[in-house]
Scaffold this motif. Sequence first.
Motif, PDB file in Angstrom:
ATOM      1  N   CYS A  45     -77.320  52.127 104.211  1.00  0.00           N
ATOM      2  CA  CYS A  45     -76.525  52.732 105.287  1.00  0.00           C
ATOM      3  C   CYS A  45     -76.984  54.129 105.681  1.00  0.00           C
ATOM      4  O   CYS A  45     -76.281  54.815 106.425  1.00  0.00           O
ATOM      5  N   GLU A  48     -76.723  55.477 109.198  1.00  0.00           N
ATOM      6  CA  GLU A  48     -75.416  55.792 109.773  1.00  0.00           C
ATOM      7  C   GLU A  48     -74.993  57.247 109.547  1.00  0.00           C
ATOM      8  O   GLU A  48     -73.988  57.686 110.081  1.00  0.00           O
ATOM      9  N   ARG A  54     -68.686  55.007 109.980  1.00  0.00           N
ATOM     10  CA  ARG A  54     -69.738  53.996 110.085  1.00  0.00           C
ATOM     11  C   ARG A  54     -70.406  53.740 108.741  1.00  0.00           C
ATOM     12  O   ARG A  54     -70.766  52.603 108.428  1.00  0.00           O
ATOM     13  N   ALA A  57     -67.909  51.579 106.787  1.00  0.00           N
ATOM     14  CA  ALA A  57     -67.943  50.202 107.293  1.00  0.00           C
ATOM     15  C   ALA A  57     -69.224  49.496 106.869  1.00  0.00           C
ATOM     16  O   ALA A  57     -69.208  48.323 106.486  1.00  0.00           O
ATOM     17  N   CYS A  58     -70.326  50.208 106.902  1.00  0.00           N
ATOM     18  CA  CYS A  58     -71.616  49.646 106.500  1.00  0.00           C
ATOM     19  C   CYS A  58     -71.604  49.248 105.031  1.00  0.00           C
ATOM     20  O   CYS A  58     -72.079  48.174 104.661  1.00  0.00           O
ATOM     21  N   VAL A  60     -69.003  48.459 103.198  1.00  0.00           N
ATOM     22  CA  VAL A  60     -68.126  47.299 103.046  1.00  0.00           C
ATOM     23  C   VAL A  60     -68.843  46.046 103.551  1.00  0.00           C
ATOM     24  O   VAL A  60     -68.832  45.001 102.900  1.00  0.00           O
ATOM     25  N   ARG A  61     -69.494  46.167 104.687  1.00  0.00           N
ATOM     26  CA  ARG A  61     -70.223  45.038 105.280  1.00  0.00           C
ATOM     27  C   ARG A  61     -71.358  44.556 104.375  1.00  0.00           C
ATOM     28  O   ARG A  61     -71.655  43.365 104.309  1.00  0.00           O
ATOM     29  N   ASN A  62     -71.992  45.477 103.675  1.00  0.00           N
ATOM     30  CA  ASN A  62     -73.142  45.156 102.829  1.00  0.00           C
ATOM     31  C   ASN A  62     -72.786  44.998 101.356  1.00  0.00           C
ATOM     32  O   ASN A  62     -73.655  45.049 100.498  1.00  0.00           O
ATOM     33  N   ARG A  63     -71.518  44.795 101.074  1.00  0.00           N
ATOM     34  CA  ARG A  63     -71.039  44.664  99.688  1.00  0.00           C
ATOM     35  C   ARG A  63     -71.890  43.674  98.888  1.00  0.00           C
ATOM     36  O   ARG A  63     -72.181  43.894  97.719  1.00  0.00           O
TER      37      ARG A  63
END
Length: 89
Positions: A45, A48, A54, A57-58, A60-63
């Motif tokens: 991330c 970002e 951001r 969110a990144c 969490v998205r890339n967990r």
Amino acid sequence: MTIHRTSKTALLFAIALAATTLSARPGLAFSEAQQMCTGDAMRLCGHEVPNVQRITACMVRNRAHVSPGCRAVMEREGAARRRAASAER
């Protein structure tokens, strides 16, 4: 130098926010999240930075792509958030 320091601070804040929101021990949780997740945050991330929302969110998205240690911190703190939300009901 100031931009780099600001970016690093924003990144560390986002890591802590993603991994420790509503933690019972925020100081310890921040330290652990910082130790376990900084490398992942930079790798996944870093593009970002300095936008904290951001970065969060990144992460969490890339967990699924974070290291086992960072994932454990994120999962433990997510469980703590769910317990806290259940207790409020």
